[in-house]
Design a protein around this motif. Structure first.
Motif, short mmCIF file in Angstrom:
data_model
loop_
_atom_site.label_atom_id
_atom_site.label_comp_id
_atom_site.label_asym_id
_atom_site.label_seq_id
_atom_site.Cartn_x
_atom_site.Cartn_y
_atom_site.Cartn_z
N TYR A 21 -1.66 19.53 -1.37
CA TYR A 21 -0.36 18.83 -1.34
C TYR A 21 -0.10 18.11 -2.67
O TYR A 21 1.02 18.11 -3.19
N GLY A 62 2.99 6.67 6.76
CA GLY A 62 2.78 8.09 6.41
C GLY A 62 2.61 8.27 4.92
O GLY A 62 3.25 9.13 4.31
N GLN A 69 5.26 6.26 -4.23
CA GLN A 69 6.30 5.52 -3.50
C GLN A 69 6.07 4.01 -3.56
O GLN A 69 6.94 3.24 -3.19
N1 SAH Z 1 4.54 9.84 2.07
C1 SAH Z 1 3.75 10.86 1.41
C2 SAH Z 1 3.31 11.99 2.33
C3 SAH Z 1 4.41 12.83 2.90
S1 SAH Z 1 3.80 14.32 3.69
C4 SAH Z 1 4.52 11.39 0.23
O1 SAH Z 1 5.68 11.04 0.04
O2 SAH Z 1 3.94 12.18 -0.53
C5 SAH Z 1 4.03 13.90 5.39
C6 SAH Z 1 2.97 12.93 5.88
O3 SAH Z 1 3.28 12.60 7.23
C7 SAH Z 1 1.54 13.51 5.90
O4 SAH Z 1 0.72 12.68 5.13
C8 SAH Z 1 1.16 13.46 7.38
O5 SAH Z 1 -0.22 13.20 7.60
C9 SAH Z 1 2.05 12.36 7.90
N2 SAH Z 1 2.25 12.45 9.35
C10 SAH Z 1 2.33 13.56 10.13
N3 SAH Z 1 2.46 13.22 11.42
C11 SAH Z 1 2.48 11.86 11.47
C12 SAH Z 1 2.60 10.91 12.53
N4 SAH Z 1 2.72 11.29 13.80
N5 SAH Z 1 2.59 9.60 12.20
C13 SAH Z 1 2.48 9.19 10.91
N6 SAH Z 1 2.36 10.05 9.87
C14 SAH Z 1 2.37 11.37 10.15
#
Ligand code: SAH
Length: 263
Positions: A21, A62, A69
């Motif tokens: 990622y 997340g 960010q």
């Molecule tokens: N905020 C980061 C990651 C975004 S990718 C950025 O901007 O790069 C989406 C993210 O959502 C992943 O890290 C994933 O683990 C998280 N995610 C997925 N399901 C989730 C849930 N139920 N609760 C919280 N986070 C979640």
């Protein structure tokens, strides 16, 4: 394996590879990554720059393995708590926070954020400030009424979430519920800063395909209002023609909403 239709969040625990990622954030190497970064860094800067949002505690929901960010926010909040659903993302984030071998090199992104603040040369200082400000990395699930349980935290002045809810919530109802859950983390009149994509129903992480909720401006506005927020600011952009040939995601635009818990 392609993940087309699954709706369970455990696809993240099983298939989301943080190091793959993070290729989106090697500046100049991913058109989609560059477009998202440029837009989000610019608007997080304008939300958090001096005179903007500030306070004691900011919770990032997340966070994934990412820190971009938080680069502006770490200048105006005393403490930041990063969170994510997966253990691998926690470890990847800890690697950077603790300067462990093999940590992702965020410095080009940090330099860009510093340039927006007027002094590119301050990047090493900013990295140190962010490392000091992020106090914990916690488990989070936006589908839970209390997304951070069992952790008990003071109410936050600001909740930030970037590129997460459209990935975590695959129905409009789940998206609305997640906003209500995030609201419980905020103090009255605290702010939610929500960055994300419009119109996307997937994004790729290497050869793995993750489903997304294709958000529209009207839907996000209505969901925020219905969840007890007042919208203070909305920045949007439509996807640049140059990135359309990039098959990593089919988003049509990007947004940053700033909303206030209205009680
Ligand atoms: N905020 C980061 C990651 C975004 S990718 C950025 O901007 O790069 C989406 C993210 O959502 C992943 O890290 C994933 O683990 C998280 N995610 C997925 N399901 C989730 C849930 N139920 N609760 C919280 N986070 C979640």
């Amino acid at each position: 394996m392609a993940l087309q239709e699954s709706t369970t969040p455990d696809i993240y625990q099983t298939y989301f590879e943080p190091t793959v990622y993070l290729n989106y954030f090697k500046m100049g190497q991913s058109p989609v990554g560059d477009e998202c970064l440029n837009f989000l860094l610019k608007h997080y800067h304008s939300v958090f720059k001096s005179g903007g949002l500030k306070g004691k505690l900011l919770i990032d929901i997340g966070s994934g393995p990412s820190i971009y960010q938080l680069l502006s926010a770490c200048e105006c909040f005393e403490e930041i708590i990063a969170t994510d659903y997966t253990d691998k993302n926690h470890l990847e984030l800890e690697k950077w926070l603790k300067k462990m071998p093999g940590a992702f090199d965020w410095s080009p992104v940090v330099k860009h954020a510093c340039e927006l603040e007027g002094d590119r040369d301050k990047w090493a200082e900013k990295e140190e400030r962010l490392r000091r400000t992020v106090r914990q990395v916690l488990k989070c699930d936006v589908h839970k009424e209390q997304p951070l349980e069992p952790a008990v935290l003071p109410l936050a002045d600001c909740v930030l979430s970037s590129l997460c809810l459209e990935a975590a919530c695959l129905t409009e109802e789940a998206f609305r519920a997640a906003l209500r859950h995030l609201r419980t983390l905020l103090r009255p009149r605290g702010h939610l800063v929500l960055g994300g994509t419009f119109g996307s129903n997937f994004f790729m992480v290497g050869d793995k395909k993750f489903p997304c909720l294709p958000l529209k401006e009207k839907l996000v506005c209505e969901a925020l209002l219905a969840s007890g927020f007042t919208i203070e600011k909305l920045e949007t952009t439509t996807r640049m023609a140059e990135t359309l040939s990039d098959k990593d995601s089919n988003y049509t635009g990007l947004f940053v909403f700033v909303a206030q818990r209205n009680d």
